[in-house]
Design an enzyme around this catalytic site. Structure first.
Site, PDB file in Angstrom:
ATOM      1  N   GLU A 259       0.844  -1.215   0.000  1.00 43.61           N
ATOM      2  CA  GLU A 259       0.000   0.000   0.000  1.00 43.61           C
ATOM      3  C   GLU A 259       0.877   1.262   0.000  1.00 43.61           C
ATOM      4  O   GLU A 259       0.738   2.136   0.848  1.00 43.61           O
ATOM      5  CB  GLU A 259      -0.985  -0.015   1.185  1.00 43.61           C
ATOM      6  CG  GLU A 259      -2.018  -1.116   1.051  1.00 43.61           C
ATOM      7  CD  GLU A 259      -3.200  -1.038   2.023  1.00 43.61           C
ATOM      8  OE1 GLU A 259      -3.219  -0.159   2.902  1.00 43.61           O
ATOM      9  OE2 GLU A 259      -4.106  -1.877   1.887  1.00 43.61           O
TER      10      GLU A 259
ATOM     11  N   GLU B 280      -4.922  -8.957   0.034  1.00 43.61           N
ATOM     12  CA  GLU B 280      -5.670  -8.687   1.277  1.00 43.61           C
ATOM     13  C   GLU B 280      -7.137  -8.585   0.893  1.00 43.61           C
ATOM     14  O   GLU B 280      -7.495  -7.768   0.025  1.00 43.61           O
ATOM     15  CB  GLU B 280      -5.216  -7.377   1.938  1.00 43.61           C
ATOM     16  CG  GLU B 280      -3.813  -7.447   2.489  1.00 43.61           C
ATOM     17  CD  GLU B 280      -3.392  -6.161   3.218  1.00 43.61           C
ATOM     18  OE1 GLU B 280      -4.255  -5.449   3.758  1.00 43.61           O
ATOM     19  OE2 GLU B 280      -2.176  -5.891   3.214  1.00 43.61           O
TER      20      GLU B 280
HETATM   21  O1  AHR Z   1      -4.849  -5.772   7.226  1.00 42.58           O
HETATM   22  C1  AHR Z   1      -4.708  -4.580   7.950  1.00 42.58           C
HETATM   23  C2  AHR Z   1      -4.106  -3.469   7.108  1.00 42.58           C
HETATM   24  O2  AHR Z   1      -4.979  -3.142   6.075  1.00 42.58           O
HETATM   25  C3  AHR Z   1      -2.812  -3.781   6.413  1.00 42.58           C
HETATM   26  O3  AHR Z   1      -1.705  -3.581   7.225  1.00 42.58           O
HETATM   27  C4  AHR Z   1      -2.806  -2.820   5.275  1.00 42.58           C
HETATM   28  O4  AHR Z   1      -2.118  -3.307   4.154  1.00 42.58           O
HETATM   29  C5  AHR Z   1      -4.270  -2.587   5.000  1.00 42.58           C
HETATM   30  O5  AHR Z   1      -4.577  -1.240   4.918  1.00 42.58           O
END
Ligand code: AHR
Length: 494
Positions: free
Chosen positions: A176, A293
């Site tokens: 990110e 994710e």
């Molecule tokens: O999963 C929690 C957080 O969410 C992670 O660290 C990040 O990549 C995302 O914003």
């Protein structure tokens, strides 16, 4: 009750459902790694060399095919050399991710993570540090883990107990980076990426590299900036959290459907991203979409677990209850993953233990499995199988007019598997399955709950669990009764 007809077309295979679509994500955040996976040597919880045994056993049954670590946002603060060598000589650092800062003793490091992957049979995926790191630091980690040569770094690896290279297949270049990983703009990050990736390819040309993607404009700009260097990318990382379903447990019927709609929409995001890849790259070098994710993120998720003192006044947190609704949402996501299996190269649930949409929860020495855990188990027969189209007709409908019953199907050597979801909030449904051939020897299991709000907990760990499902032969097909908000898998020979 009207019957939904599901016709599985065995003659039109979509593609292979890669085991990587059943990946998980473990971040040094909240109680995921520390407490959840790792209890170290001095805890009252039974462990195997520091890895929590009950969690290990539960995860071995999931199964975990792929595991991403150490972040998340944590990755862009993490210096891998802090987490190798004798535990009592490892430096203590600030562990930072997503607004939480903890004292981090680095006892769960590279070797511990890779041992966990070995015990789970999971492919490891390491996320590198761009935010506070350098190309040299990430090249060194790659050399330490993967190089067969006799160098100072590989000697260090050997002296730390690993004579053979780990051969870690997947390497992320930041996380990110449009946000917590440095607040880059797309062009600046892409130039950084190009430098990192060029150097990483020199160290190990077989390592698959993951570039940090984001939304459509970022992804377009990224590939326009890479230009003729898009062959430096093997996977484009995108994230999708479902955040609009109201409260974690006391949601309304409308909020129930809102969350399911977000889960459904994940497929559209993947498809759009695939279109961008097709239009912005020359297609000579295959690039997969890494949804590394995904999952539910409820507004009242808490920084720490039940009974823990809140250490900071945070506007958001990472622990939440996992309801039957969340499990239905996961099943809907898998339907899309299977349909997109030719462009989606991996998917990692956020996160593996205790944090966000976790399949496994712990509190002290107690462990329980969330309904989402069982949805993963119901999908086991699809892993590595060939996805097949399912044509749906005449069923009961949801308030928006779409079919209440949806399904995904696959073919493996030993037969067909169909996972059906009745998305309806309150009504049962009947489904009739048929294929181009006839169906025999059907076997079924389902995940049903009295309410979509039902959860498992330390006090009631088995409120929601898998149950046998009866499958009735009906001519050349099979009939299945599905309770409201349920998921079921039927396997049969054809
Ligand atoms: O999963 C929690 C957080 O969410 C992670 O660290 C990040 O990549 C995302 O914003």
């Amino acid at each position: 009750m009207s019957t939904t007809t599901l016709q599985i077309d065995v003659n039109a295979p979509i593609g292979t459902i890669s085991p990587r679509l059943y990946g998980q994500f473990a971040e040094h955040l909240g109680r995921c790694c520390y407490d959840g996976l790792w209890v170290g040597q001095n805890d009252g919880v039974p462990h195997q060399n520091g890895l929590r045994l009950d969690v290990l056993r539960a995860l071995q049954q999931l199964p975990v095919t792929l595991l991403r670590w150490p972040g998340g946002c944590y990755a862009d603060h993490y210096h891998w050399q802090d987490g190798i060598g004798k535990p009592d000589q490892r430096p203590r650092r600030l562990g930072m991710s997503c607004g939480i800062t903890v004292e981090d003793d680095n006892s769960f490091g590279t070797h511990e993570f890779l041992e966990l992957c070995r015990l789970l049979g999971a492919e490891p995926y390491l996320a590198g540090n761009v935010g506070t790191g350098t190309p040299q630091e990430l090249c060194d980690w790659l050399e330490y883990c993967n190089s067969p040569f006799d160098t100072t770094l590989t000697r260090m690896r050997r002296s730390n107990g690993a004579p053979e290279p780990f051969r870690v297949p997947l390497w992320g270049v930041g996380n990110e980076n449009w946000g917590c990983g440095g607040n880059y703009d797309a062009v600046t990050y892409t130039r950084e990426y190009r430098r990192y990736a060029t150097m990483l390819r020199h160290v190990d040309s077989t390592a698959e590299l993951v570039v940090c993607g984001f939304d459509d404009p970022w992804n377009i700009e990224l590939f326009q900036t890479l230009g003729r260097h898009s062959n430096l990318v093997d996977h484009l990382s995108i994230h999708r959290y479902w955040i609009n379903g109201g409260t974690e447990i006391d949601f309304t019927e409308g909020e129930y459907y809102a969350l399911l709609a977000e889960a459904e929409d994940t497929e559209a995001f993947v498809k759009r991203t695939a279109e961008i890849l097709a239009s912005e790259t020359d297609g000579k070098h295959p690039i997969g979409i890494a949804l590394d994710e995904w999952g539910v993120w409820h507004p009242e998720s808490r920084p720490w677990g039940p009974g823990e003192v809140e250490r900071r006044d945070l506007s958001c947190g990472y622990e939440q209850a996992g309801t039957q609704r969340d499990a239905i949402a996961a099943a809907i996501a898998f339907e899309g993953f299977h349909r997109q299996c030719n462009v989606l190269s991996m998917a990692n649930l956020a996160q593996i233990v205790n944090v966000l949409h976790a399949p496994v929860m712990t509190h002290g020495a107690t462990l329980w499995l969330t309904p989402t855990y069982y949805v993963f188990q119901l999908h086991k027969p699809h892993i590595g199988a060939t996805a097949l189209p399912v044509h749906i007709e005449n069923g009961s409908s949801l308030p928006d007019g779409s079919s209440a019953v949806t399904a995904t199907a696959s073919r493996a050597e030993n037969g067909l598997a169909v996972t059906l979801t009745n998305r309806h909030y309150s009504q049962s449904a009947q489904a009739r399955l048929s294929t181009n051939g006839s169906i025999s020897a059907a076997h079924g299991q389902m995940l049903a709950a009295g309410s979509p709000r039902d959860i498992n907990s330390a006090d009631e760990p088995e409120r929601v669990k898998l149950q046998p499902l009866s499958v009735r032969a009906d001519g050349d097909g099979a009939i299945i009764e599905l309770p409201p908000h349920s998921v079921a898998t039927v396997t049969f020979t054809v």
